[in-house]
Structure formats: C-alpha cells, structure tokens
Design a protein around this motif. Structure first.
Motif, short mmCIF file in Angstrom:
data_model
loop_
_atom_site.label_atom_id
_atom_site.label_comp_id
_atom_site.label_asym_id
_atom_site.label_seq_id
_atom_site.Cartn_x
_atom_site.Cartn_y
_atom_site.Cartn_z
N GLN A 1 -23.23 -17.25 14.60
CA GLN A 1 -22.56 -17.83 13.96
C GLN A 1 -21.28 -16.67 12.56
N GLN A 2 -22.47 -16.31 12.28
CA GLN A 2 -20.76 -15.24 11.11
C GLN A 2 -20.26 -14.77 12.24
N ARG A 3 -20.63 -13.70 12.75
CA ARG A 3 -19.91 -12.87 13.86
C ARG A 3 -18.62 -13.56 14.74
N ALA A 4 -19.28 -15.47 15.08
CA ALA A 4 -18.07 -15.68 15.83
C ALA A 4 -16.66 -15.35 15.29
N ILE B 1 -28.64 -17.85 28.40
CA ILE B 1 -29.13 -18.00 29.97
C ILE B 1 -30.59 -17.63 28.84
N SER B 2 -31.09 -18.73 27.65
CA SER B 2 -31.94 -18.67 27.10
C SER B 2 -31.80 -16.95 26.07
N ASP B 3 -30.34 -16.61 26.01
CA ASP B 3 -30.10 -15.35 25.19
C ASP B 3 -29.33 -15.94 24.40
N PRO B 4 -28.07 -14.98 23.37
CA PRO B 4 -27.38 -15.00 22.35
C PRO B 4 -26.29 -15.63 23.11
N GLY B 5 -24.97 -16.39 22.07
CA GLY B 5 -23.84 -16.28 22.75
C GLY B 5 -23.44 -17.77 22.36
N TYR B 6 -23.66 -18.95 22.44
CA TYR B 6 -23.45 -20.41 22.33
C TYR B 6 -22.90 -20.31 21.59
N HIS B 7 -23.15 -20.26 20.13
CA HIS B 7 -21.89 -20.55 19.38
C HIS B 7 -21.00 -19.63 19.34
N LEU B 8 -20.71 -18.71 19.29
CA LEU B 8 -19.69 -17.40 19.68
C LEU B 8 -18.62 -18.60 21.22
N VAL B 9 -19.48 -18.71 22.39
CA VAL B 9 -18.02 -19.20 23.36
C VAL B 9 -17.99 -20.91 23.03
N THR B 10 -19.21 -21.34 22.05
CA THR B 10 -18.73 -22.63 22.03
C THR B 10 -16.98 -22.24 20.95
N ARG B 11 -17.55 -22.27 19.62
CA ARG B 11 -16.57 -21.79 18.67
C ARG B 11 -15.27 -20.91 19.22
N CYS B 12 -14.81 -19.94 20.41
CA CYS B 12 -13.85 -19.41 21.00
C CYS B 12 -13.32 -20.67 21.53
N ARG B 13 -14.10 -21.55 22.43
CA ARG B 13 -13.61 -22.77 22.96
C ARG B 13 -12.85 -23.25 22.69
N GLU B 14 -13.43 -23.94 20.83
CA GLU B 14 -12.57 -24.75 19.73
C GLU B 14 -11.10 -23.87 19.23
N ALA B 15 -11.69 -22.62 19.50
CA ALA B 15 -10.25 -22.01 18.85
C ALA B 15 -8.99 -22.04 19.87
N GLY B 16 -9.00 -22.26 20.98
CA GLY B 16 -8.19 -21.97 22.16
C GLY B 16 -8.55 -20.41 22.43
N VAL B 17 -9.22 -19.73 22.59
CA VAL B 17 -9.68 -18.54 22.77
C VAL B 17 -9.95 -18.83 24.69
N ASN B 18 -9.55 -17.76 25.19
CA ASN B 18 -9.94 -17.91 26.63
C ASN B 18 -11.20 -17.07 26.77
N VAL B 19 -11.85 -17.97 27.83
CA VAL B 19 -13.86 -16.79 27.98
C VAL B 19 -13.59 -16.80 29.06
N VAL B 20 -13.64 -15.99 30.08
CA VAL B 20 -13.77 -15.14 31.41
C VAL B 20 -15.60 -15.12 31.66
N PRO B 21 -15.80 -16.08 32.54
CA PRO B 21 -17.00 -15.58 32.70
C PRO B 21 -17.71 -14.61 34.33
N LEU B 22 -19.02 -13.84 34.21
CA LEU B 22 -18.66 -12.70 35.45
C LEU B 22 -19.97 -13.29 36.35
N PRO B 23 -20.14 -13.35 37.36
CA PRO B 23 -21.13 -13.71 38.23
C PRO B 23 -22.04 -12.11 37.61
N GLY B 24 -23.15 -12.94 38.35
CA GLY B 24 -24.44 -11.44 38.07
C GLY B 24 -25.65 -12.20 37.68
N PRO B 25 -26.63 -10.77 37.57
CA PRO B 25 -27.26 -11.46 37.84
C PRO B 25 -28.56 -12.16 36.77
#
Length: 286
Positions: free
Chosen positions: A64-67, A91-115
């Motif tokens: 939350q601080q690093r976001a 997916i059972s790993d960190p990142g939820y708060h960062l992605v949520t804050r990016c969405r709220e701030a209008g920052v583009n989030v680009v997901p890559l498919p993978g393992p």
C-alpha cells in the motif's frame, strides 16, 4: 500497438524457465523498473534472461505504501512491470492494492497472459473444468480452515486450492472428514523435474500421503471434485437455519419458517429434525 507509461502485469514461470513468453521477455527488457515480490528471486530470473533493470520490492507488508511511489513514477513517464515469485501476479500473490490504486488514478494497466499454477494443474487433473472455484490458500488455523471447507461442502464446481507441504496432510484429513470419499487430486512440482499428479478418494488419499513424507513435498495444487447434486438433499444453509430456529420455536413453526426462507419442503425439514432428535436420543413431543 505501442504501450507506454503503464503498469505491466507480467507472469513468470512456475518452475520451468522455458515457459516464459516472448512478450514477457520483451516487456521486462524495456521497462524502467520491475516491482517484485522477492527481488532476489526475480534477480535470478532476470540474470538468466540477461536483462538488467532496477528492482523494487513489493510485497504484502509494503504494497500500500509502494503503490503511490510506483504510480508517481508511471506518471513521470516510466514503465513499470509487476512480477511475483512465480506465475501470474495477484493470483494468491501481491498486487491487488497496486492495481486497484492504478485504476482509481487513471493509470493504464496492461496484463500479459502466462503461467498460472491453478489453471495448469486443473487442465491435467481429470476433474470437470467447465466450472471451477479457485479458493487460493485455506486459513492456517484449524477452526477457520474447517469453517471455510464447511461453507464449500455443497459447492457445485470443482474446487482448486493452493497448499503448503507442511499443511497438506492436515488439510486432506479435514476434507476426508467433512466431505467423505470425494475424488481429490494432488498436483505437485508443476513443470519441474518431479512433476506428479495423484488422484484418489479423499479418505484414501490421507493414508497414501501419510505413508511417505516425500509425497507432501514441493509446491502443491489441491483439487476436489464438486459436490454431486442430490434431489432429496436439503441445503446445508437450510439445515443451519432450522437448527437455530429450533432453539427458540417449536419444531413445526421452525420448519415452516425455514421452508419459507429457503424455498424447500417443510415436511422434509420436519422429518430431518425428527431423525436428528432420534439420533441424539431426545425426540420432540408434538
């Protein structure tokens, strides 16, 4: 298509380094910063890929601080990649708060498919895959774990869990106690040298795991077959409601209210309650 000034969600291999995608390599090679769950672990991967890029630790305790820091860098024109130790971030790993804050701030989030270990395991488990429920890690404490399992006992989809080696036997024992001989699959060390899948009824899996400590080692995905629908079975929530109402009301009234709340047959509820009372040796007089 040019993608810039954004947060990339970059999946990494769950075991075999050959599973990283070409696009993931390209993105990791061009970003200005990689936010990693464990910088040492990710540093080994980047070294293998011959990529040099600054790393910043982002984990459950500082996310939350690093976001805000990372959003600030993206707004300054920097590209940032988010990776976890293995598989797809969030997916059972960190990142939820960062992605949520990016969405709220209008920052583009680009997901890559993978393992992703859950999907990889499910694809080869031999259990129904048309519908499944990913539950991540079960609670570590016994009561909380059992409560969660109890809440899923009637789930009509294949259940997928992550589990640690030290808790696997206890978890399977709890599933066998609560679910009976329901089909269960243990997938271990996916994509690695000792990858293995074991499929047994839950009650038999307990003994099989207990017979050899090596069978509980490694990274584990645990999958449980869906509950089979029984047209005569009463929903567990209805039985729970009836049990609670019986503490304050006569059985007939409790059964009638429960039937109205859950849309089940009053007579079936009444019969079940009488059977429970007979089992307890304390039938009710009506």
């Amino acid at each position: 298509m040019t993608e810039s000034c954004c947060l990339y969600i970059v999946p990494t291999p769950i075991g075999n380094l050959g599973d990283i995608t070409q696009r993931a390599v390209e993105v990791l090679g061009k970003v200005d910063l990689v936010a990693a769950e464990d910088t040492r672990h990710t540093g080994i991967l980047l070294s293998h890929l011959q990529i040099q890029v600054p790393l910043l630790a982002l984990h459950d305790h500082n996310e939350q601080q690093r976001a805000e820091l990372l959003i600030g860098k993206i707004r300054q024109g920097k590209n940032v990649a988010l990776v976890s130790d293995a598989g797809t971030p969030l997916i059972s790993d960190p990142g939820y708060h960062l992605v949520t804050r990016c969405r709220e701030a209008g920052v583009n989030v680009v997901p890559l498919p993978g393992p992703c270990a859950a999907v990889t395991a499910l694809s080869a488990a031999g259990l129904p895959t048309d519908r499944f429920a990913f539950e991540g890690f079960l609670p570590a404490k016994e009561k909380a774990r059992d409560d969660r399992l109890q809440s899923l006992i009637d789930e009509p989809r294949t259940l997928v869990f992550y589990e640690s080696p030290r808790r696997l036997l206890d978890t399977v024992t709890a599933i066998a106690r609560l679910y009976g001989p329901r089909p269960l699959v243990v997938a271990r060390e996916l994509t690695k040298t000792f990858e293995s899948f074991y499929s047994l009824p839950a009650t038999e899996m307990v003994a099989w795991l207990a017979a050899d400590d090596n069978r509980c080692r490694g990274e584990i995905v645990l999958m449980v077959a869906a509950a089979r629908p029984d047209p005569e079975a009463l929903p567990s929530e209805a039985l729970r409601t009836l049990t609670l109402l019986q503490r304050e009301l006569p059985l007939k009234k409790a059964a009638a209210l429960t039937a109205e709340i859950h849309g089940v047959k009053k007579n079936a509820l009444y019969k079940w309650a009488l059977e429970q009372a007979d089992c307890d040796g304390a039938g009710e007089s009506v």
